[in-house]
Design a protein around this motif. Structure first.
Motif, PDB file in Angstrom:
ATOM      1  N   TYR A   1       1.888  12.064 -23.498  1.00  0.00           N
ATOM      2  CA  TYR A   1       0.520  12.577 -23.613  1.00  0.00           C
ATOM      3  C   TYR A   1      -0.113  12.002 -24.866  1.00  0.00           C
ATOM      4  CZ  TYR A   1       1.964  15.816 -20.014  1.00  0.00           C
ATOM      5  OH  TYR A   1       2.424  16.351 -18.841  1.00  0.00           O
ATOM      6  N   ASP A   2      -0.177  10.673 -24.911  1.00  0.00           N
ATOM      7  CA  ASP A   2      -0.738  10.012 -26.080  1.00  0.00           C
ATOM      8  C   ASP A   2      -2.028   9.307 -25.705  1.00  0.00           C
ATOM      9  OD1 ASP A   2       0.824  10.411 -28.368  1.00  0.00           O
ATOM     10  OD2 ASP A   2       2.434   9.228 -27.475  1.00  0.00           O
ATOM     11  N   SER A   3      -2.648   8.692 -26.687  1.00  0.00           N
ATOM     12  CA  SER A   3      -3.823   7.872 -26.414  1.00  0.00           C
ATOM     13  C   SER A   3      -3.391   6.688 -25.547  1.00  0.00           C
ATOM     14  CB  SER A   3      -4.395   7.344 -27.724  1.00  0.00           C
ATOM     15  OG  SER A   3      -3.457   6.482 -28.314  1.00  0.00           O
ATOM     16  N   VAL A   4      -4.348   6.072 -24.863  1.00  0.00           N
ATOM     17  CA  VAL A   4      -4.028   4.955 -23.971  1.00  0.00           C
ATOM     18  C   VAL A   4      -3.351   3.819 -24.735  1.00  0.00           C
ATOM     19  CG1 VAL A   4      -4.965   3.501 -22.156  1.00  0.00           C
ATOM     20  CG2 VAL A   4      -6.160   5.575 -22.810  1.00  0.00           C
TER      21      VAL A   4
ATOM     22  N   LYS B   1       0.314   4.282 -24.977  1.00  0.00           N
ATOM     23  CA  LYS B   1       1.007   4.454 -23.702  1.00  0.00           C
ATOM     24  C   LYS B   1       1.217   3.138 -22.972  1.00  0.00           C
ATOM     25  CE  LYS B   1      -1.352   7.986 -21.816  1.00  0.00           C
ATOM     26  NZ  LYS B   1      -1.809   8.868 -20.760  1.00  0.00           N
TER      27      LYS B   1
ATOM     28  N   ALA C   1       0.428  16.811 -25.793  1.00  0.00           N
ATOM     29  CA  ALA C   1      -0.721  16.163 -26.424  1.00  0.00           C
ATOM     30  C   ALA C   1      -0.854  16.693 -27.841  1.00  0.00           C
ATOM     31  CB  ALA C   1      -1.981  16.447 -25.638  1.00  0.00           C
ATOM     32  N   ARG C   2      -1.390  15.892 -28.720  1.00  0.00           N
ATOM     33  CA  ARG C   2      -1.617  16.312 -30.089  1.00  0.00           C
ATOM     34  C   ARG C   2      -2.610  17.467 -30.099  1.00  0.00           C
ATOM     35  NH1 ARG C   2      -1.740  14.825 -35.487  1.00  0.00           N
ATOM     36  NH2 ARG C   2      -0.312  13.102 -35.863  1.00  0.00           N
TER      37      ARG C   2
ATOM     38  N   GLU D   1      -5.376  13.678 -35.768  1.00  0.00           N
ATOM     39  CA  GLU D   1      -5.264  12.500 -34.919  1.00  0.00           C
ATOM     40  C   GLU D   1      -4.077  11.641 -35.308  1.00  0.00           C
ATOM     41  OE1 GLU D   1      -8.712  10.041 -37.275  1.00  0.00           O
ATOM     42  OE2 GLU D   1      -9.267  11.431 -35.658  1.00  0.00           O
ATOM     43  N   SER D   2      -3.739  10.695 -34.422  1.00  0.00           N
ATOM     44  CA  SER D   2      -2.584   9.837 -34.654  1.00  0.00           C
ATOM     45  C   SER D   2      -2.777   9.009 -35.919  1.00  0.00           C
ATOM     46  CB  SER D   2      -2.369   8.914 -33.465  1.00  0.00           C
ATOM     47  OG  SER D   2      -1.351   7.985 -33.779  1.00  0.00           O
TER      48      SER D   2
ATOM     49  N   GLY E   1      -2.270   3.106 -35.349  1.00  0.00           N
ATOM     50  CA  GLY E   1      -3.141   2.528 -34.336  1.00  0.00           C
ATOM     51  C   GLY E   1      -2.454   1.397 -33.604  1.00  0.00           C
TER      52      GLY E   1
END
Ligand code: UDP
Ligand code: MG
Length: 318
Positions: free
Chosen positions: A125-128, A131, A199-200, A204-205, A208
């Motif tokens: 469940y991360d950002s695209v 993933k 998901a977070r 934010e992560s 990058g």
């Protein structure tokens, strides 16, 4: 002590109370003796104040605060140095890793005798960015290069035997490759467990797209270090000698052909008009350089480097 839980964090204030009460709930339910070591990697929000409060309420909560941000690998290194438990669990602070996985990870290390068990976020469940393709490619390359058969090298949730973490050095950004470091150190029973991923919830992560570029470069480093780290001359020397021989033979060829043509009265060109001349020259120069690189590597290897890697500002309960 049964378990040390090592949690590196950078600006995760909102998550900390929830994470801590979840961990204590799981630990108490299974009657584990434990410590939680939070490593504040130079947060600029109220993370450290939160850790102070949490450690006031519970003596098992410990904290290390870096003077500035040094990166996740350095934070893990500091935590590993202090950990006292028989089994060491690492996890992220952002509530993406579930403390409910800890008892099973613990059992895999203690009962099934694994040196290291890595979490596998099978459903992410991360950002695209994090993933899919880049991640698959990254893990595939890591598998091929290292021979460690894991699907998810970069998972923050992992369990280790104490001897493993006391015998590896996590430097640079090598936290992505701890299983490879462990394997190179001689720990071969490395397992994997599918873990729940969420998901977070807050913030934010912190990594990058750069994670993949840095990750691939680190992979080359780790491949080189594990194969030639202790004997750089074998790589550079071999290539150096090869290049030099190519250059040397080419030179002989050029001069030989020139003399041959001269002595039989054929027309001949200047040596410098022959393209082979430049190839020969370059090959000899590069060959010498490579050879020197090998020598320098060997010399550096014999010079101990005890430089301090990070500076700790404060510690709690340690
Ligand atoms: N983190 C850290 N230092 C850093 C960057 C990240 O200690 O310089 C921590 C971060 O707070 C989190 C964990 O490392 O607890 C994983 O980071 P993040 O969740 O941003 O990575 P992702 O889940 O996107 O891979
Ligand atoms: Mg995360």
């Amino acid at each position: 002590m049964n378990i040390s839980i090592i949690i590196p964090l950078l600006n995760e204030q909102e998550s900390l109370p929830e994470l801590t009460s979840w961990i204590t709930k799981v630990m108490d339910a299974h009657n584990f003796s434990y410590e939680v070591i939070f490593i504040d990697d130079g947060s600029t929000d109220g993370s450290w104040q939160t850790i102070q409060q949490l450690s006031d309420e519970n003596q098992n909560i410990k904290g290390i605060r870096f003077l500035r941000n040094y990166g996740k690998s350095q934070a893990l290194h500091a935590g590993f140095a202090k950990a006292q438990g028989d089994v060491i669990i690492t996890m992220d602070a952002d509530l993406q890793d579930s403390p409910d996985e800890i008892p099973e990870l613990f059992a895999m290390v203690t009962e099934e005798n694994y040196d290291l068990v890595s979490g596998w976020k099978k459903k992410r469940y991360d950002s695209v960015v994090a993933k899919n393709l880049p991640s698959k490619l990254f893990n595939w390359a890591a598998r091929k290069t290292s021979g460690v058969e894991l699907n998810d090298f970069n998972c923050g949730l992992k369990a280790y035997k104490k001897t493993v973490i006391k015998n590896i050095e996590v430097s640079g950004e090598m936290h992505r490759y701890i299983p490879v470091l462990a394997k190179n150190a001689g720990f071969s029973k490395i397992g994997e467990k599918v873990v729940l991923h969420q998901a977070r919830k807050y913030g934010e992560s912190k990594f990058g797209m750069s994670r993949f570029i840095n990750g691939f470069l680190d992979l080359i480093t780790i491949w080189f270090l594990s194969k030639y780290g202790k004997r750089p001359m074998h790589l550079f020397g071999a290539f150096g000698v090869l290049m030099f021989i190519i250059g040397f033979l080419s030179t002989f060829l050029i001069i030989g052909v020139k003399l041959f043509r001269l002595s039989f009265g054929y027309e001949t060109i200047l040596v410098t008009s022959n393209p082979l001349f430049y190839i020969a020259l370059t090959a000899m120069i590069i060959g010498t350089q490579l050879f020197l690189a090998g020598f320098l590597g060997e010399i550096i290897l014999r010079t101990k480097n005890n430089e301090e890697r990070y500076k700790i500002a404060t510690e709690i309960n340690l």
